[in-house]
Write an enzyme that holds these catalytic residues in place. Structure first.
Site, mmCIF file in Angstrom:
data_model
loop_
_atom_site.group_PDB
_atom_site.id
_atom_site.type_symbol
_atom_site.label_atom_id
_atom_site.label_comp_id
_atom_site.label_asym_id
_atom_site.label_seq_id
_atom_site.Cartn_x
_atom_site.Cartn_y
_atom_site.Cartn_z
ATOM 1 N N LYS A 1 0.840 -1.204 0.000
ATOM 2 C CA LYS A 1 0.000 0.000 0.000
ATOM 3 C C LYS A 1 0.878 1.259 0.000
ATOM 4 C CE LYS A 1 -3.731 -2.633 2.045
ATOM 5 N NZ LYS A 1 -4.400 -3.126 3.250
ATOM 6 N N ASP B 1 -10.153 3.737 4.007
ATOM 7 C CA ASP B 1 -10.225 2.286 3.828
ATOM 8 C C ASP B 1 -11.652 1.793 4.117
ATOM 9 O OD1 ASP B 1 -8.847 -0.063 3.128
ATOM 10 O OD2 ASP B 1 -8.525 -0.622 5.218
ATOM 11 N N GLN C 1 -4.107 -1.437 9.573
ATOM 12 C CA GLN C 1 -4.056 -2.761 8.949
ATOM 13 C C GLN C 1 -4.735 -3.808 9.840
ATOM 14 O OE1 GLN C 1 -2.978 -3.530 5.789
ATOM 15 N NE2 GLN C 1 -3.718 -5.585 6.202
#
Ligand code: NAP
Length: 288
Positions: A56, A123, A100
């Site tokens: 990412k 996200d 994450q």
């Protein structure tokens, strides 16, 4: 006449999208003199998570943005992670925050996801963002499902009126893809570990989404001819959650593993970060 199945090439589409994102980032930098920043938080030492965060960060840099890596130790507490996210929320230089998944067991992941401010939830992991998305309000979608929808739309596959069967109901994948497909006018069935008649349900599907996290768990024989097959899974040896290789000759369209859903997840995160940076400019101009 034999219909040739469409390979839903997420890798190629992601590359194409990255090229246009690079231009948008250059425009932002020219306008503001500042480079947009995505903060990525990795808690602990899970090797797969480290790889995902690195990928990412690399994608961020390919389009000209900066990635700020925040690494926290395995023994991090919920309080410490909440505090870290709070600091990033208030940092005006940061456009997006990625936490994450998964975080170590002692952490309340839901609380930490929900600590991310809605403007920086690029996200799409907060309850607030999920609720807005379900209601058809503006929100950043959860990256993997939003990437899947972009892929289906890019290949102009008709979703309205189709029966979509989703295997999996996780907050980051199964639930949001179900709601996004519903918003696209599909009829949706959500399956999970307590579903008793999975093969029969999958056999009714015009669109099958594998989001179960078990290698080739969904058998080719369960899938009807001409279905659209979306495999979100990724396991060692480059296989997914669906027996795609055994079914790909007789379906309408399918995602390869790798090179299907994975690259679309990353480019969606990057696209949403760019959108967040652009929104910030618009808001700043309004405040002048
Ligand atoms: P997860 O949180 O472990 O969820 C798995 C889901 O599958 C759960 O809802 C579970 O049901 C269901 N399930 C488990 N066993 C089942 C069974 N026997 N029959 C039917 N359903 C069953 O996984 P996830 O995070 O959603 O990830 C799913 C897959 O997508 C994984 O392979 C992961 O690696 C992949 N993934 C890929 C990307 C990408 O960018 N490509 C991103 C995220 C995830 P219950 O709710 O009843 O437990």
């Amino acid at each position: 006449m034999k219909i040739i199945p469409i390979l839903l090439d997420g890798k190629a589409l992601a590359k194409e999208l990255e090229a246009s994102l690079k231009l948008r980032v250059a425009r932002i930098i020219k306008q503001t003199g500042k480079t947009p920043v995505l903060a990525t938080i990795l808690v602990g030492n899970d090797p797969s998570s480290e790889v995902y965060v690195k990928m990412k960060g690399n994608a961020c840099e390919r389009v000209g943005m900066t990635s700020l890596r925040v690494n926290l130790p395995e023994e991090t507490t919920t309080a410490k992670l909440l505090e870290t996210i709070g600091i990033l929320n208030h940092d005006d230089t940061i456009c997006g925050i990625l936490l994450q998944h998964p975080v170590p067991k002692q952490i309340d992941e839901r609380r930490c996801f929900d600590q991310i401010s809605i403007e920086k939830d690029v996200d799409g992991v907060t309850c607030h963002g999920f609720g807005r998305m379900v209601m058809g309000e503006t929100a950043y979608g959860s990256a993997t499902p939003a990437g899947i929808i972009s892929l289906l739309k890019h290949y102009k596959l008709n979703i309205a009126g189709k029966h979509a069967v989703i295997v999996g109901r996780s907050p980051i994948l199964g639930k949001p893809i179900a709601m996004m497909l519903l918003n696209e006018q599909a009829t949706v069935t959500i399956c999970h570990s307590r579903t008793t008649n999975l093969p029969e349900l999958i056999n009714q599907a015009d669109i099958v989404v594998g989001a179960v996290g078990r290698p080739e768990f969904i058998k080719a024989g369960w899938i009807k001819d001409n279905a659209i097959v979306i495999d979100a899974g990724y396991h060692k040896g480059g296989i997914g959650d669906i027996e795609v290789d055994k079914v790909k000759e007789r379906v309408m369209a399918y995602t390869p593993v790798p090179g299907g859903v994975g690259p679309m997840t990353i480019v969606t995160l990057i696209r949403q970060t760019v959108e967040s940076a652009e929104k910030k400019i618009t808001m700043n101009q309004r405040d002048l």
